[in-house]
Design an enzyme around this catalytic site. Sequence first.
Site, mmCIF file in Angstrom:
data_model
loop_
_atom_site.group_PDB
_atom_site.id
_atom_site.type_symbol
_atom_site.label_atom_id
_atom_site.label_comp_id
_atom_site.label_asym_id
_atom_site.label_seq_id
_atom_site.Cartn_x
_atom_site.Cartn_y
_atom_site.Cartn_z
ATOM 1 N N ALA A 258 51.531 91.834 -31.761
ATOM 2 C CA ALA A 258 51.651 92.240 -33.161
ATOM 3 C C ALA A 258 51.484 93.749 -33.324
ATOM 4 O O ALA A 258 51.181 94.472 -32.365
ATOM 5 C CB ALA A 258 50.622 91.490 -33.999
ATOM 6 N N HIS A 259 51.685 94.212 -34.554
ATOM 7 C CA HIS A 259 51.652 95.642 -34.852
ATOM 8 C C HIS A 259 50.314 96.268 -34.457
ATOM 9 O O HIS A 259 49.258 95.696 -34.638
ATOM 10 C CB HIS A 259 51.934 95.891 -36.338
ATOM 11 C CG HIS A 259 50.955 95.231 -37.255
ATOM 12 N ND1 HIS A 259 51.029 93.898 -37.587
ATOM 13 C CD2 HIS A 259 49.888 95.717 -37.918
ATOM 14 C CE1 HIS A 259 50.047 93.586 -38.402
ATOM 15 N NE2 HIS A 259 49.330 94.663 -38.623
ATOM 16 N N ASN A 260 50.415 97.448 -33.864
ATOM 17 C CA ASN A 260 49.276 98.279 -33.445
ATOM 18 C C ASN A 260 48.523 97.729 -32.239
ATOM 19 O O ASN A 260 47.508 98.299 -31.842
ATOM 20 C CB ASN A 260 48.259 98.487 -34.580
ATOM 21 C CG ASN A 260 48.862 99.052 -35.833
ATOM 22 O OD1 ASN A 260 49.910 99.700 -35.801
ATOM 23 N ND2 ASN A 260 48.239 98.795 -36.969
#
Length: 363
Positions: A258-260
Amino acid sequence: MTTYTLAEIAQALGAEALGDETLVLRGLSEPQDAAHDQLALAYSEAAAAGLSAAAEAALLWSDADWKALGLKGAICVPRPRFSLGPLSKMFDEGPKIGAGVHPSAVIDPSAVIGKAASVGPFVVISADVVIGDNTQIGAHTTIGYGTKIGAQALIHPGVNIGHNVTIGDDFTCQSGTVIGSDGFSFVTPDKAPTEQIRETLGERGETAGQHWTRIHSLGSVTIGDQVDIGANTCIDRGTIRDTKIGNRTKIDNFVQLAHNAAVGEDCLLCGASGVAGSSTLGDRVVLAGQSGVVDNVTVGDDVILSGSGKIRTNQPAGRVLMGDPAIPMKSGIEQYKALRRLPRLAKDVAALKKTPTSDIDNS
């Protein structure tokens, strides 16, 4: 068809060819199926016991008595399975992407294509893309603007790489994977019920109906050197900072980053595992199949999580974990053993309930 002599194979493995060095071999085989012109992979005495009568050469363990197996030649190494890495590379002919740029490919004039690179049919390469030397890009792959891919990459057909992604050298990616899609990031004007529950561990207050607002992904994805990514894996771009994958990390099929998320070097993420937003994995972390890491936690170096386990809190380096929530494996095994004893314990308790108190006191 690629063929090698036994001597050439031994040289590639840094080993000695025993017996007839001139044997010509066209491939590898499991012991029971080996033909006369295949190298049988017999890693142990048990495997060698089932060796095909047609086999003439084999990869064996150290000090194996290859003559007693009726072979004409052999290569003996301390860890035969490790030798399968360079061996399989020698005989792997790959997807055979045609040399040069296919006429049907669509390439923006500003893109830079490296020397000896191969671009397959119906590939789309956007503006300001840089492709390294000797990189191969399979059919129907799309690469967004500003993306940079290093040398010696192999991108199988049907991969989608978003814009401004940075990928190092010796990258391998299987079909169906998406790198650089938007992160799953949404917010409400007031605290959403999910936020309340996380804070209260179950209690939720009164909430008026709210609509989700997208938080756009302004970051991208940065991938190091010698990274392998399996089929149908999804790696989201970061919200502000990039999602990152360290050098030599290997990612299986159907994995979600997922993001980051930040994944260290030499990690192993097995099939259907996932890392939620803004979590960090150290170096050499192993996530077994269908395991996961929740958002905003840090996992230290050398942590191993067993299949279907779920990491829900920060974990120090070196732990071996299992279960949901993940706990040290030794404790998890003890809990599992105790759980299996529960039916017997329940019968014992039921029997005690039926026993008169006076009988218990007199026992």
